[in-house]
Design a protein around this motif. Sequence first.
Motif, short mmCIF file in Angstrom:
data_model
loop_
_atom_site.label_atom_id
_atom_site.label_comp_id
_atom_site.label_asym_id
_atom_site.label_seq_id
_atom_site.Cartn_x
_atom_site.Cartn_y
_atom_site.Cartn_z
N TYR A 53 0.95 -1.17 0.14
CA TYR A 53 0.24 -0.12 0.03
C TYR A 53 0.82 1.31 0.00
O TYR A 53 0.21 2.35 0.67
N GLU A 54 2.00 1.08 -0.70
CA GLU A 54 2.96 2.41 -0.90
C GLU A 54 3.49 2.37 -2.34
O GLU A 54 3.10 1.25 -2.92
N VAL A 55 3.93 3.43 -2.79
CA VAL A 55 4.35 3.65 -4.01
C VAL A 55 5.73 4.75 -3.67
O VAL A 55 5.78 5.37 -3.15
N THR A 86 -0.87 4.98 -0.42
CA THR A 86 -2.08 4.54 -1.34
C THR A 86 -3.07 4.37 -0.51
O THR A 86 -4.21 3.98 -1.37
N ALA A 118 -6.98 9.60 -2.14
CA ALA A 118 -5.93 8.78 -1.93
C ALA A 118 -4.93 8.94 -3.04
O ALA A 118 -5.47 9.36 -4.32
N VAL A 119 -3.70 8.53 -2.98
CA VAL A 119 -2.92 8.89 -4.28
C VAL A 119 -2.94 7.74 -5.10
O VAL A 119 -3.10 6.69 -4.88
N THR A 120 -2.83 8.20 -6.57
CA THR A 120 -2.85 7.09 -7.75
C THR A 120 -1.49 6.75 -7.73
O THR A 120 -0.91 7.51 -8.41
N PRO A 121 -1.23 5.55 -7.71
CA PRO A 121 0.03 5.06 -7.93
C PRO A 121 0.74 5.35 -9.31
O PRO A 121 2.07 5.84 -9.18
N ALA A 124 2.39 8.95 -9.30
CA ALA A 124 3.29 9.42 -8.34
C ALA A 124 4.22 10.35 -8.41
O ALA A 124 4.47 11.28 -7.75
N GLU A 134 4.26 13.27 1.12
CA GLU A 134 2.98 12.93 1.19
C GLU A 134 2.01 14.08 2.11
O GLU A 134 1.11 14.04 1.69
#
Length: 294
Positions: A53-55, A86, A118-121, A124, A134
């Motif tokens: 759940y990170e990019v 994310t 939420a962040v779109t991977p 990024a 972030e």
Amino acid sequence: MFVLFVLLVIAAAVLFFVGRSQDRTGLRLGALGALLAGLFAGTASCVHIVSAYEVGVPVTFGKVGSPMTPGLNITSPFTNVTTFSTRPVDLNLSDKDVVEVRSSQGGVMYVELTVKWAVTPAKAVELYRLAGSEDAIQQRLVFPDSREIIRNVFARHTSEEGYTSAREQINTEIGDLIKERLAPRGIDVTTVNLRNVKPSDRLQDQIDRKIQQQQATERATEAARTAKAESERRRIEAEGIARANKILNNSLSDKVLMNQCIDAFKDAAAKHPVYAVPCGGGTGNPLIVDGTKN
């Protein structure tokens, strides 16, 4: 980690040459250990693990690379990796962050709203270029854009629509505009919830006065409707009585009146043996009725 690798390699080289010149086995073994530790540190400096759940966004000598997916990633020792979560994040515009808005009529209201984003991977890198971290995404992008859109939407509606009749429509408009604004920047807005709209004290006084005026108008309208209905009822009743009297007047001829007079005094004569009955229009002779005879 790469600096540690360099230091360990240098230490291994020094120990090796000193140990060889002095013919000391312990220094040679220390050199071997330092070399192995240096190799491990060098390998570790070329590996970066991105959590679930990170990019990750790699930057090497100021050049931004492609996004790094969760798992083990091979990088240059000179690469610095910035990670973005994310997972969905809630931006709560309430308390000290409550949004003060004005309606199209100038009424002041205070809006509490929650934006889930939420962040779109895949985007990024764009977010890194715009915000850098972030925490900066919410403070530099989501927070100011959301406040601006909220004010603009409420400015297109009246005060009454803002706090009562059109709240659902306003919530939809705000959500659509925030998604449209932030999606190209790599921010996926999943939910926008308009939690509360509170009128200012001055606007609340205006609302109360308007409600009182509406209630007074409704009472006056009801009273006028009742009076009109009563007037109509009386008119209909009067017209009915007038029609009945007209019919009665047209049906009462002299002969009919004479017969009714005779019948009435016959009934009266039944109680008195002799009764003088004046009949007709007053010009005829009275009729004498013997009450003892049929």
